[in-house]
Design a protein around this motif. Structure first.
Motif, PDB file in Angstrom:
ATOM      1  N   MET A 217       0.849  -1.174   0.000  1.00 16.35           N
ATOM      2  CA  MET A 217       0.000   0.000   0.000  1.00 16.35           C
ATOM      3  C   MET A 217       0.894   1.237   0.000  1.00 16.35           C
ATOM      4  SD  MET A 217      -2.565   1.480   2.936  1.00 16.35           S
ATOM      5  CE  MET A 217      -3.198  -0.112   3.252  1.00 16.35           C
ATOM      6  N   ASN A 218       0.669   2.115  -0.920  1.00 17.17           N
ATOM      7  CA  ASN A 218       1.437   3.347  -1.034  1.00 17.17           C
ATOM      8  C   ASN A 218       0.663   4.477  -0.354  1.00 17.17           C
ATOM      9  OD1 ASN A 218       3.319   5.241  -1.698  1.00 17.17           O
ATOM     10  ND2 ASN A 218       2.753   5.363  -3.854  1.00 17.17           N
ATOM     11  N   THR A 219       1.161   4.907   0.792  1.00 17.00           N
ATOM     12  CA  THR A 219       0.504   5.969   1.550  1.00 17.00           C
ATOM     13  C   THR A 219       1.437   7.165   1.647  1.00 17.00           C
ATOM     14  OG1 THR A 219      -0.603   4.288   2.874  1.00 17.00           O
ATOM     15  CG2 THR A 219      -0.653   6.515   3.721  1.00 17.00           C
TER      16      THR A 219
ATOM     17  N   LEU B 268      -3.139  15.677  19.451  1.00 17.71           N
ATOM     18  CA  LEU B 268      -4.507  15.191  19.593  1.00 17.71           C
ATOM     19  C   LEU B 268      -5.105  14.800  18.248  1.00 17.71           C
ATOM     20  CD1 LEU B 268      -6.918  18.154  20.225  1.00 17.71           C
ATOM     21  CD2 LEU B 268      -4.540  18.522  19.735  1.00 17.71           C
ATOM     22  N   ASP B 269      -6.153  14.021  18.338  1.00 19.86           N
ATOM     23  CA  ASP B 269      -6.949  13.598  17.179  1.00 19.86           C
ATOM     24  C   ASP B 269      -6.193  12.702  16.206  1.00 19.86           C
ATOM     25  OD1 ASP B 269      -8.863  15.164  18.356  1.00 19.86           O
ATOM     26  OD2 ASP B 269      -8.926  16.676  16.793  1.00 19.86           O
ATOM     27  N   LEU B 270      -5.424  11.735  16.718  1.00 22.22           N
ATOM     28  CA  LEU B 270      -4.837  10.733  15.832  1.00 22.22           C
ATOM     29  C   LEU B 270      -5.931   9.759  15.439  1.00 22.22           C
ATOM     30  CD1 LEU B 270      -2.523   9.244  14.410  1.00 22.22           C
ATOM     31  CD2 LEU B 270      -2.067   8.086  16.585  1.00 22.22           C
ATOM     32  N   PHE B 271      -6.150   9.623  14.138  1.00 25.40           N
ATOM     33  CA  PHE B 271      -7.141   8.668  13.667  1.00 25.40           C
ATOM     34  C   PHE B 271      -6.724   8.096  12.324  1.00 25.40           C
ATOM     35  CE2 PHE B 271     -10.976   7.072  11.720  1.00 25.40           C
ATOM     36  CZ  PHE B 271     -11.421   6.258  12.743  1.00 25.40           C
ATOM     37  N   VAL B 272      -6.923   6.780  12.177  1.00 28.21           N
ATOM     38  CA  VAL B 272      -6.694   6.094  10.909  1.00 28.21           C
ATOM     39  C   VAL B 272      -7.972   5.331  10.570  1.00 28.21           C
ATOM     40  CG1 VAL B 272      -5.323   4.350   9.698  1.00 28.21           C
ATOM     41  CG2 VAL B 272      -4.216   5.897  11.317  1.00 28.21           C
TER      42      VAL B 272
ATOM     43  N   GLY C 245      -1.785  14.709   7.388  1.00 29.97           N
ATOM     44  CA  GLY C 245      -2.735  13.762   6.832  1.00 29.97           C
ATOM     45  C   GLY C 245      -2.016  12.612   6.165  1.00 29.97           C
ATOM     46  N   ALA C 246      -2.677  11.477   6.141  1.00 30.61           N
ATOM     47  CA  ALA C 246      -2.204  10.300   5.410  1.00 30.61           C
ATOM     48  C   ALA C 246      -3.171  10.095   4.256  1.00 30.61           C
ATOM     49  CB  ALA C 246      -2.181   9.073   6.317  1.00 30.61           C
ATOM     50  N   TYR C 247      -2.618   9.929   3.066  1.00 32.72           N
ATOM     51  CA  TYR C 247      -3.435   9.811   1.862  1.00 32.72           C
ATOM     52  C   TYR C 247      -3.079   8.545   1.102  1.00 32.72           C
ATOM     53  CZ  TYR C 247      -4.748  14.621   2.696  1.00 32.72           C
ATOM     54  OH  TYR C 247      -5.246  15.764   3.261  1.00 32.72           O
ATOM     55  N   CYS C 248      -4.101   7.872   0.625  1.00 32.74           N
ATOM     56  CA  CYS C 248      -3.937   6.703  -0.232  1.00 32.74           C
ATOM     57  C   CYS C 248      -4.815   6.931  -1.460  1.00 32.74           C
ATOM     58  CB  CYS C 248      -4.350   5.439   0.506  1.00 32.74           C
ATOM     59  SG  CYS C 248      -4.018   3.928  -0.415  1.00 32.74           S
ATOM     60  N   ASP C 249      -4.191   6.997  -2.609  1.00 31.50           N
ATOM     61  CA  ASP C 249      -4.906   7.268  -3.866  1.00 31.50           C
ATOM     62  C   ASP C 249      -5.780   8.521  -3.772  1.00 31.50           C
ATOM     63  OD1 ASP C 249      -3.776   5.010  -5.103  1.00 31.50           O
ATOM     64  OD2 ASP C 249      -5.358   3.714  -4.284  1.00 31.50           O
ATOM     65  N   GLY C 250      -5.253   9.553  -3.122  1.00 33.94           N
ATOM     66  CA  GLY C 250      -5.955  10.828  -3.011  1.00 33.94           C
ATOM     67  C   GLY C 250      -6.984  10.904  -1.909  1.00 33.94           C
ATOM     68  N   GLU C 251      -7.261   9.799  -1.215  1.00 32.70           N
ATOM     69  CA  GLU C 251      -8.245   9.778  -0.129  1.00 32.70           C
ATOM     70  C   GLU C 251      -7.535   9.941   1.210  1.00 32.70           C
ATOM     71  OE1 GLU C 251     -11.309   6.645   2.097  1.00 32.70           O
ATOM     72  OE2 GLU C 251     -10.239   6.015   0.305  1.00 32.70           O
ATOM     73  N   MET C 252      -8.042  10.839   2.068  1.00 26.59           N
ATOM     74  CA  MET C 252      -7.488  10.968   3.406  1.00 26.59           C
ATOM     75  C   MET C 252      -7.874   9.734   4.211  1.00 26.59           C
ATOM     76  SD  MET C 252      -8.046  13.817   6.423  1.00 26.59           S
ATOM     77  CE  MET C 252      -7.064  15.123   5.712  1.00 26.59           C
ATOM     78  N   VAL C 253      -6.870   8.990   4.664  1.00 26.95           N
ATOM     79  CA  VAL C 253      -7.114   7.767   5.425  1.00 26.95           C
ATOM     80  C   VAL C 253      -6.598   7.878   6.859  1.00 26.95           C
ATOM     81  CG1 VAL C 253      -7.160   6.332   3.356  1.00 26.95           C
ATOM     82  CG2 VAL C 253      -4.998   6.638   4.590  1.00 26.95           C
TER      83      VAL C 253
ATOM     84  N   GLY D 146      -3.196  -1.175  10.702  1.00 27.12           N
ATOM     85  CA  GLY D 146      -2.294  -2.323  10.636  1.00 27.12           C
ATOM     86  C   GLY D 146      -1.208  -2.185   9.588  1.00 27.12           C
ATOM     87  N   HIS D 147      -1.081  -1.003   9.003  1.00 29.50           N
ATOM     88  CA  HIS D 147      -0.065  -0.759   7.975  1.00 29.50           C
ATOM     89  C   HIS D 147       0.952   0.299   8.414  1.00 29.50           C
ATOM     90  CE1 HIS D 147      -2.242  -3.183   5.042  1.00 29.50           C
ATOM     91  NE2 HIS D 147      -3.347  -2.587   5.475  1.00 29.50           N
ATOM     92  N   GLY D 148       0.938   0.661   9.687  1.00 31.13           N
ATOM     93  CA  GLY D 148       1.907   1.620  10.204  1.00 31.13           C
ATOM     94  C   GLY D 148       1.583   3.074   9.935  1.00 31.13           C
ATOM     95  N   ILE D 149       0.362   3.363   9.492  1.00 26.07           N
ATOM     96  CA  ILE D 149      -0.001   4.743   9.157  1.00 26.07           C
ATOM     97  C   ILE D 149      -0.017   5.632  10.396  1.00 26.07           C
ATOM     98  CG2 ILE D 149      -1.853   6.228   8.267  1.00 26.07           C
ATOM     99  CD1 ILE D 149      -2.513   3.880   6.327  1.00 26.07           C
ATOM    100  N   GLY D 150      -0.584   5.163  11.484  1.00 26.16           N
ATOM    101  CA  GLY D 150      -0.605   5.948  12.716  1.00 26.16           C
ATOM    102  C   GLY D 150       0.796   6.254  13.205  1.00 26.16           C
ATOM    103  N   GLU D 151       1.679   5.268  13.162  1.00 21.99           N
ATOM    104  CA  GLU D 151       3.060   5.478  13.582  1.00 21.99           C
ATOM    105  C   GLU D 151       3.752   6.494  12.671  1.00 21.99           C
ATOM    106  OE1 GLU D 151       7.259   3.068  14.124  1.00 21.99           O
ATOM    107  OE2 GLU D 151       5.438   1.917  13.727  1.00 21.99           O
ATOM    108  N   LYS D 152       3.540   6.387  11.363  1.00 24.68           N
ATOM    109  CA  LYS D 152       4.147   7.342  10.425  1.00 24.68           C
ATOM    110  C   LYS D 152       3.641   8.760  10.683  1.00 24.68           C
ATOM    111  CE  LYS D 152       4.756   3.961   6.729  1.00 24.68           C
ATOM    112  NZ  LYS D 152       4.223   3.493   5.440  1.00 24.68           N
ATOM    113  N   LEU D 153       2.340   8.912  10.915  1.00 23.30           N
ATOM    114  CA  LEU D 153       1.786  10.231  11.234  1.00 23.30           C
ATOM    115  C   LEU D 153       2.433  10.785  12.501  1.00 23.30           C
ATOM    116  CD1 LEU D 153      -1.990   9.650  10.472  1.00 23.30           C
ATOM    117  CD2 LEU D 153      -0.582  11.450   9.451  1.00 23.30           C
TER     118      LEU D 153
END
Length: 135
Positions: free
Chosen positions: A1-3, A75-79, A51-59, A85-92
């Motif tokens: 997955m490319n985020t 505050l307000d960490l959300f995935v 923000g974390a984006y996948c194919d232009g969608e904020m995820v 399960g893909h490490g997006i929260g940690e990357k943010l």
């Protein structure tokens, strides 16, 4: 997955509807709510947002409040549950902390929900000898 993780500038970018969708998924906002003005104001008053984006969608989303000198509160960490399960929260978290430290913040704190603890513990241990209070 490319985020892609990137800093967002709410005073120039209108992301309140995207953030509202994530808040609705978390149960933080009523699913029928259509007035995003309070969210827009909160975002504009934040020190920084990512923000974390996948194919232009904020995820994923994360923001910080700060005095701009030494202290910041995360505050307000959300995935989106479909993207967990893909490490997006940690990357943010790593990106927002990197930004804050580069800006001179050394006292960066947050209060975690039980489901967020795993993300934060990958980056830093829990604080010792400090107790959060809610007024």
């Amino acid at each position: 997955m490319n985020t892609e993780i990137r800093q967002i500038f709410p005073k120039r970018e209108h992301i309140e509807a995207d953030v509202a969708q994530l808040y609705k998924m978390a149960g933080w906002l009523d699913v029928n709510e259509t007035d995003f003005a309070p969210i827009a104001k909160a975002l504009q008053n934040s020190y920084c947002c990512f923000g974390a984006y996948c194919d232009g969608e904020m995820v994923g989303f994360f923001r910080a409040l700060s005095d701009g000198v030494s202290d910041a509160y995360l505050l307000d960490l959300f995935v989106n549950p479909k993207f967990r399960g893909h490490g997006i929260g940690e990357k943010l978290c790593r990106e927002i902390v990197k930004k804050l430290k580069a800006d001179g913040m050394e006292w960066i704190t947050c209060i975690s929900t039980p489901e967020g603890e795993g993300v934060y513990k990958k980056i830093t241990p829990p604080m010792q000898n400090h107790t959060p209070f809610r007024f």
